[in-house]
Design a protein around this motif. Structure first.
Motif, PDB file in Angstrom:
ATOM      1  N   TRP A  95      71.833 112.622  -4.318  1.00 43.51           N
ATOM      2  CA  TRP A  95      70.587 113.383  -4.201  1.00 43.51           C
ATOM      3  C   TRP A  95      70.171 113.996  -5.530  1.00 43.51           C
ATOM      4  O   TRP A  95      69.008 113.916  -5.923  1.00 43.51           O
ATOM      5  CB  TRP A  95      70.728 114.464  -3.124  1.00 43.51           C
ATOM      6  N   LEU A 117      68.957 107.085   0.370  1.00 45.17           N
ATOM      7  CA  LEU A 117      68.345 108.411   0.312  1.00 45.17           C
ATOM      8  C   LEU A 117      66.889 108.304   0.737  1.00 45.17           C
ATOM      9  O   LEU A 117      66.309 107.219   0.720  1.00 45.17           O
ATOM     10  CB  LEU A 117      68.407 108.968  -1.108  1.00 45.17           C
ATOM     11  N   LEU A 133      61.737 110.188  -2.865  1.00 52.07           N
ATOM     12  CA  LEU A 133      61.276 111.437  -3.482  1.00 52.07           C
ATOM     13  C   LEU A 133      60.238 111.083  -4.538  1.00 52.07           C
ATOM     14  O   LEU A 133      60.502 111.138  -5.737  1.00 52.07           O
ATOM     15  CB  LEU A 133      62.465 112.196  -4.099  1.00 52.07           C
ATOM     16  N   SER A 163      62.854 118.653  -0.038  1.00 51.40           N
ATOM     17  CA  SER A 163      64.255 118.288   0.047  1.00 51.40           C
ATOM     18  C   SER A 163      65.147 119.454  -0.380  1.00 51.40           C
ATOM     19  O   SER A 163      66.181 119.730   0.230  1.00 51.40           O
ATOM     20  CB  SER A 163      64.488 117.058  -0.835  1.00 51.40           C
ATOM     21  N   SER A 165      59.185 115.833   3.685  1.00 52.10           N
ATOM     22  CA  SER A 165      60.391 115.575   2.901  1.00 52.10           C
ATOM     23  C   SER A 165      61.576 116.381   3.426  1.00 52.10           C
ATOM     24  O   SER A 165      62.705 115.878   3.471  1.00 52.10           O
ATOM     25  CB  SER A 165      60.131 115.904   1.428  1.00 52.10           C
ATOM     26  N   THR A 189      65.003 114.751   4.767  1.00 49.76           N
ATOM     27  CA  THR A 189      66.272 115.159   4.166  1.00 49.76           C
ATOM     28  C   THR A 189      67.268 115.574   5.233  1.00 49.76           C
ATOM     29  O   THR A 189      68.449 115.210   5.162  1.00 49.76           O
ATOM     30  CB  THR A 189      66.056 116.295   3.148  1.00 49.76           C
TER      31      THR A 189
END
Length: 188
Positions: free
Chosen positions: A48, A94, A97, A106, A172, A176
């Motif tokens: 991340w 993931l 982003l 996130s 987001s 997440t």
């Protein structure tokens, strides 16, 4: 309604889902299980942080909140060697982003988990005798500054809030939570 209020309301179900699935009693019942939990957190944070850092709206602000090195130190304290740690699996896939606002959403999840970490740290010390110096630095990451760090993050979120960004931030955060749940709770 502020963005922080909206995030809390719209991510409540995802937060409750991950909290129930974590089964912390089992995961901190023994030193080995606790180390496995930290390995999962390491795999999430390493992936991340690498993905989020280039898009973070304020790189220095973001980097002060990175926790991979704390996890590395904890894993070393619990017996892993550097070459073993670097080969640990990373969270994949993931969530995308694509913009700074997505990173903020996130970060809401990651920073929120830091708040809960203080409670976990207390239980780890009580049950296993592991302190910040002996393998629980990650869960004690901000120490006495936890409230200050959360407040400054909240201020950044509110500053970024606008009708055009709030949906991105909330979306987001929800993604997440899903990724974190799958990685921490359903992975071996």
């Amino acid at each position: 309604m502020t963005l922080l209020e909206r995030l809390k309301i719209e991510t409540r179900a995802a937060h409750d889902r991950i909290e129930a699935a974590m089964d912390l009693d089992r995961r901190i019942a023994t030193r080995d299980r606790y180390r496995e939990l930290l390995i999962r957190f390491y795999g999430f944070h390493r992936a991340w942080e690498s993905a989020a850092a280039p898009k973070a709206p304020d790189r220095a602000f973001f980097e002060r909140r990175c926790k991979t090195e704390l996890l590395v130190n904890d894993l070393k304290a619990l017996g892993l060697k550097s070459d073993e740690i670097i080969r640990l699996p990373q969270c994949r896939p993931l969530m995308p982003l694509p913009a700074p606002e997505a990173v903020l959403g996130s970060m809401y999840v990651v920073e929120g988990s830091t708040l809960g970490g203080a409670i976990i740290a207390h239980e780890v010390e009580r049950r296993l005798g592991i302190t910040a110096e002996t393998g629980c630095a990650y869960f004690r990451s901000y120490g006495r500054d936890i409230a200050v760090m959360w407040k400054s993050f909240g201020a950044m979120l509110l500053e970024a809030s606008s009708p055009g960004t709030d949906d991105i931030i909330v979306g987001s955060a929800q993604k997440t939570f899903d990724v974190m749940h799958d990685w921490l709770c359903e992975a071996p």
